[in-house]
Motif scaffolding. Structure first.
Motif, PDB file in Angstrom:
ATOM      1  N   LEU A  68       0.913  -1.339   0.091  1.00  0.00           N
ATOM      2  CA  LEU A  68       0.000  -0.041  -0.180  1.00  0.00           C
ATOM      3  C   LEU A  68       0.949   1.307  -0.115  1.00  0.00           C
ATOM      4  CD1 LEU A  68      -2.844   1.653   0.007  1.00  0.00           C
ATOM      5  CD2 LEU A  68      -2.784   1.267   2.534  1.00  0.00           C
ATOM      6  N   ALA A  69       1.985   1.259   0.913  1.00  0.00           N
ATOM      7  CA  ALA A  69       2.805   2.385   0.987  1.00  0.00           C
ATOM      8  C   ALA A  69       3.280   2.904  -0.504  1.00  0.00           C
ATOM      9  CB  ALA A  69       3.925   1.996   1.741  1.00  0.00           C
ATOM     10  N   ILE A  70       3.763   1.810  -1.330  1.00  0.00           N
ATOM     11  CA  ILE A  70       4.137   2.106  -2.619  1.00  0.00           C
ATOM     12  C   ILE A  70       3.311   2.606  -3.428  1.00  0.00           C
ATOM     13  CG2 ILE A  70       5.321   0.858  -4.675  1.00  0.00           C
ATOM     14  CD1 ILE A  70       6.877  -1.380  -2.745  1.00  0.00           C
ATOM     15  N   LYS A  71       2.195   1.996  -3.258  1.00  0.00           N
ATOM     16  CA  LYS A  71       0.760   2.423  -4.153  1.00  0.00           C
ATOM     17  C   LYS A  71       0.636   3.929  -3.912  1.00  0.00           C
ATOM     18  CE  LYS A  71      -1.346  -1.612  -6.042  1.00  0.00           C
ATOM     19  NZ  LYS A  71       0.327  -2.018  -6.180  1.00  0.00           N
ATOM     20  N   LEU A  72       0.858   4.555  -2.692  1.00  0.00           N
ATOM     21  CA  LEU A  72       0.823   5.764  -2.050  1.00  0.00           C
ATOM     22  C   LEU A  72       1.875   6.593  -2.643  1.00  0.00           C
ATOM     23  CD1 LEU A  72      -1.345   5.094   1.275  1.00  0.00           C
ATOM     24  CD2 LEU A  72      -2.425   5.459  -0.973  1.00  0.00           C
ATOM     25  N   GLY A  73       2.884   6.074  -2.963  1.00  0.00           N
ATOM     26  CA  GLY A  73       4.051   7.290  -3.436  1.00  0.00           C
ATOM     27  C   GLY A  73       5.041   7.115  -2.634  1.00  0.00           C
ATOM     28  N   ALA A  74       5.401   6.106  -1.863  1.00  0.00           N
ATOM     29  CA  ALA A  74       6.774   5.973  -1.251  1.00  0.00           C
ATOM     30  C   ALA A  74       7.739   5.748  -2.106  1.00  0.00           C
ATOM     31  CB  ALA A  74       6.597   4.741  -0.351  1.00  0.00           C
ATOM     32  N   ASP A  75       8.924   6.760  -1.596  1.00  0.00           N
ATOM     33  CA  ASP A  75      10.231   6.749  -2.394  1.00  0.00           C
ATOM     34  C   ASP A  75      10.965   5.526  -1.668  1.00  0.00           C
ATOM     35  OD1 ASP A  75       9.921   8.974  -3.780  1.00  0.00           O
ATOM     36  OD2 ASP A  75      10.120   9.985  -2.213  1.00  0.00           O
ATOM     37  N   TYR A  76      10.924   5.382  -0.248  1.00  0.00           N
ATOM     38  CA  TYR A  76      11.537   4.052   0.264  1.00  0.00           C
ATOM     39  C   TYR A  76      10.585   3.489   1.274  1.00  0.00           C
ATOM     40  CZ  TYR A  76      16.297   6.085  -0.823  1.00  0.00           C
ATOM     41  OH  TYR A  76      17.225   6.418  -1.573  1.00  0.00           O
ATOM     42  N   ILE A  77      10.725   2.182   1.540  1.00  0.00           N
ATOM     43  CA  ILE A  77       9.798   1.496   2.693  1.00  0.00           C
ATOM     44  C   ILE A  77      11.081   1.398   3.655  1.00  0.00           C
ATOM     45  CG2 ILE A  77       8.160   0.539   0.832  1.00  0.00           C
ATOM     46  CD1 ILE A  77       9.709  -2.107   1.278  1.00  0.00           C
ATOM     47  N   GLU A  78      10.162   1.181   4.939  1.00  0.00           N
ATOM     48  CA  GLU A  78      11.165   1.022   5.936  1.00  0.00           C
ATOM     49  C   GLU A  78      10.907  -0.299   6.928  1.00  0.00           C
ATOM     50  OE1 GLU A  78      10.701   2.404   9.707  1.00  0.00           O
ATOM     51  OE2 GLU A  78      12.491   2.483  10.271  1.00  0.00           O
ATOM     52  N   PRO A  79      11.722  -1.004   6.851  1.00  0.00           N
ATOM     53  CA  PRO A  79      11.613  -2.232   7.964  1.00  0.00           C
ATOM     54  C   PRO A  79      12.620  -2.096   9.104  1.00  0.00           C
ATOM     55  CG  PRO A  79      13.117  -3.063   6.206  1.00  0.00           C
ATOM     56  CD  PRO A  79      12.876  -1.491   5.998  1.00  0.00           C
ATOM     57  N   ASP A  80      12.259  -2.264  10.235  1.00  0.00           N
ATOM     58  CA  ASP A  80      13.103  -2.613  11.058  1.00  0.00           C
ATOM     59  C   ASP A  80      13.505  -3.974  11.460  1.00  0.00           C
ATOM     60  OD1 ASP A  80      13.011   0.207  12.723  1.00  0.00           O
ATOM     61  OD2 ASP A  80      10.770  -0.309  12.699  1.00  0.00           O
ATOM     62  N   VAL A  81      14.757  -4.316  11.857  1.00  0.00           N
ATOM     63  CA  VAL A  81      15.298  -5.809  11.753  1.00  0.00           C
ATOM     64  C   VAL A  81      15.190  -6.164  13.262  1.00  0.00           C
ATOM     65  CG1 VAL A  81      16.768  -7.329  10.563  1.00  0.00           C
ATOM     66  CG2 VAL A  81      16.013  -5.111   9.284  1.00  0.00           C
ATOM     67  N   GLN A  82      14.938  -7.483  13.383  1.00  0.00           N
ATOM     68  CA  GLN A  82      14.961  -8.344  14.524  1.00  0.00           C
ATOM     69  C   GLN A  82      15.479  -9.736  14.141  1.00  0.00           C
ATOM     70  OE1 GLN A  82      14.906  -7.189  17.596  1.00  0.00           O
ATOM     71  NE2 GLN A  82      13.842  -5.420  17.379  1.00  0.00           N
ATOM     72  N   MET A  83      16.336 -10.294  15.087  1.00  0.00           N
ATOM     73  CA  MET A  83      16.675 -11.627  14.764  1.00  0.00           C
ATOM     74  C   MET A  83      15.891 -12.828  15.652  1.00  0.00           C
ATOM     75  SD  MET A  83      20.443 -12.874  14.025  1.00  0.00           S
ATOM     76  CE  MET A  83      21.229 -12.501  15.700  1.00  0.00           C
ATOM     77  N   THR A  84      15.414 -13.860  15.012  1.00  0.00           N
ATOM     78  CA  THR A  84      14.925 -14.965  15.545  1.00  0.00           C
ATOM     79  C   THR A  84      15.769 -15.853  16.281  1.00  0.00           C
ATOM     80  OG1 THR A  84      15.018 -16.331  13.718  1.00  0.00           O
ATOM     81  CG2 THR A  84      12.950 -14.965  13.797  1.00  0.00           C
ATOM     82  N   SER A  85      15.047 -16.645  17.277  1.00  0.00           N
ATOM     83  CA  SER A  85      16.294 -17.724  18.130  1.00  0.00           C
ATOM     84  C   SER A  85      17.073 -18.638  17.012  1.00  0.00           C
ATOM     85  CB  SER A  85      15.469 -18.699  19.153  1.00  0.00           C
ATOM     86  OG  SER A  85      14.479 -19.465  18.134  1.00  0.00           O
ATOM     87  N   ASP A  86      16.538 -18.761  15.790  1.00  0.00           N
ATOM     88  CA  ASP A  86      17.382 -19.671  15.045  1.00  0.00           C
ATOM     89  C   ASP A  86      17.933 -18.728  13.774  1.00  0.00           C
ATOM     90  OD1 ASP A  86      14.623 -19.019  13.911  1.00  0.00           O
ATOM     91  OD2 ASP A  86      14.318 -20.932  12.939  1.00  0.00           O
ATOM     92  N   GLY A  87      17.999 -17.393  14.169  1.00  0.00           N
ATOM     93  CA  GLY A  87      19.157 -16.567  13.395  1.00  0.00           C
ATOM     94  C   GLY A  87      18.613 -16.147  12.051  1.00  0.00           C
ATOM     95  N   HIS A  88      17.129 -16.077  11.987  1.00  0.00           N
ATOM     96  CA  HIS A  88      16.596 -15.604  10.688  1.00  0.00           C
ATOM     97  C   HIS A  88      16.030 -13.863  10.946  1.00  0.00           C
ATOM     98  CE1 HIS A  88      16.252 -19.073   8.615  1.00  0.00           C
ATOM     99  NE2 HIS A  88      15.754 -19.470   9.588  1.00  0.00           N
ATOM    100  N   LEU A  89      16.250 -13.072   9.964  1.00  0.00           N
ATOM    101  CA  LEU A  89      16.084 -11.608  10.132  1.00  0.00           C
ATOM    102  C   LEU A  89      14.556 -11.634   9.792  1.00  0.00           C
ATOM    103  CD1 LEU A  89      19.037  -9.902   8.571  1.00  0.00           C
ATOM    104  CD2 LEU A  89      18.781 -10.612  10.859  1.00  0.00           C
ATOM    105  N   VAL A  90      13.916 -10.860  10.479  1.00  0.00           N
ATOM    106  CA  VAL A  90      12.432 -10.399  10.331  1.00  0.00           C
ATOM    107  C   VAL A  90      12.200  -9.191  10.546  1.00  0.00           C
ATOM    108  CG1 VAL A  90      11.513 -12.760  11.368  1.00  0.00           C
ATOM    109  CG2 VAL A  90      11.706 -10.931  12.592  1.00  0.00           C
ATOM    110  N   ALA A  91      11.183  -8.516   9.803  1.00  0.00           N
ATOM    111  CA  ALA A  91      10.823  -7.289   9.862  1.00  0.00           C
ATOM    112  C   ALA A  91       9.727  -6.886  10.950  1.00  0.00           C
ATOM    113  CB  ALA A  91      10.028  -6.797   8.400  1.00  0.00           C
ATOM    114  N   MET A  92      10.241  -6.375  11.965  1.00  0.00           N
ATOM    115  CA  MET A  92       9.526  -6.272  13.258  1.00  0.00           C
ATOM    116  C   MET A  92      10.262  -5.050  14.147  1.00  0.00           C
ATOM    117  SD  MET A  92       8.040  -8.577  16.112  1.00  0.00           S
ATOM    118  CE  MET A  92       6.675  -9.045  14.939  1.00  0.00           C
TER     119      MET A  92
END
Ligand code: G3P
Ligand code: CA
Length: 302
Positions: free
Chosen positions: A35-59
């Motif tokens: 939706l953000a891209i459709k509304l004209g975002a130049d950039y999208i922002e994810p914050d990055v957290q790491m799970t117990s098994d070492g995967h990066l998630v957007a949170m």
């Protein structure tokens, strides 16, 4: 709009979709980014957290409860719901809830239908990057990404962010990557990792504007650093908008640093003009907002 802007480069200020279109849809989900891209975002922002098994998630949060149904799905672990105590497979079972002030019934975008199945699951950083690359390729666009290496700060996580960007082909200035952190230590590490990997990206120090002993700087999670010191390791600063003055922007620009403001949450176009336009006149280089469309309108009116 006017032929030129007062930004450092003279280019238009950037509209950063803070956690996606998070004022309207569940934050940091693919549906929200779409939706953000459709509304004209130049950039999208994810914050990055790491799970117990070492995967990066957007949170954003270090814990799962505010934004998801974790408490309905799992018993607390180690006394809570920290992202780092759950596996990716467990986190994938969760659904992200809308938390924005104009979500649900209040949203002007209720007719928006996300293109993907399960649009409101917690995405991995890899999934966000895949989505963005595919979107840009299919539509001939160049929407950028502004990932934050979030607390808890961890050089392993920072290395994984760089690896993920590299493996998805976000390696040149044209790929429009800006990395950000509240920790000066992380800013230094991210800049050095980019160099080691031969990658081009901007890096922003986050924090609050401070004038200390007559010198402008930014107070982050690990203390104050002058703009002069930051200019050695960063390309810009991302600062809380309440502290921004024309003199601060000038001081940053004189050192070659861009200034991005966080986080504008206007609930109407009128409010957006009142909050944002004066700072654009001062030369603000971009801003984070939960309401991409309101931000877009203000920039396009410049
Ligand atoms: O990253 C800029 C802005 O997002 C900082 O605040 O807490 O929303 O990540 P936060
Ligand atoms: Ca952030």
């Amino acid at each position: 709009h006017a032929a030129s802007y007062n930004t450092l480069t003279g280019e238009a200020p950037i509209v950063v979709a803070h956690r996606g279109a998070s004022g309207y849809l569940p934050e940091e989900t693919l549906g929200s980014y779409e939706l953000a891209i459709k509304l004209g975002a130049d950039y999208i922002e994810p914050d990055v957290q790491m799970t117990s098994d070492g995967h990066l998630v957007a949170m954003h949060d270090t814990t799962l409860n505010r934004t998801t149904d974790a408490a309905e799905m799992f018993a607390p672990r180690n006394g809570g719901y920290r992202v780092k105590d759950f596996t990716l497979a467990e986190i994938k079972q969760l659904t992200v809830k809308p938390t924005g002030a104009l979500s649900g019934d209040k949203s002007p975008h209720q007719d928006f239908v996300p293109s993907m199945g399960d649009p409101y699951k917690v995405p991995t950083l890899d999934e966000v990057l895949t989505y963005l690359k595919d979107y840009n390729t299919a539509n001939g666009t160049s929407v950028g990404i502004y990932p934050e290496a979030k607390s808890p700060f961890d050089s392993v996580k920072e290395q994984k962010i760089i690896d993920s960007l590299k493996s998805h082909g976000f390696t040149t200035a044209a790929d429009k990557v800006i990395l950000q952190s509240f920790a000066y230590e992380s800013v230094v590490n991210l800049t050095s990792l980019l160099e080691t990997n031969g990658m081009e990206a901007e890096v922003a120090q986050l924090g609050s504007v401070r004038l200390q002993d007559g010198v402008y700087g930014v107070s982050g999670s690990d203390g104050f650093n002058s703009l002069e010191k930051l200019a050695e390791v960063a390309t810009g600063v991302g600062v809380s908008y309440g502290g921004i003055t024309e003199a601060f922007i000038k001081a940053a620009h004189d050192l070659g640093l861009k200034v991005h403001a966080y986080t504008f949450r206007p609930l109407s176009e009128e409010e957006a003009f009142a909050m944002i336009q004066p700072m654009l006149d001062w030369g603000l280089d971009g801003f984070f907002t939960d309401y991409t469309d309101f931000g877009r309108t203000v920039v396009d009116a410049q």
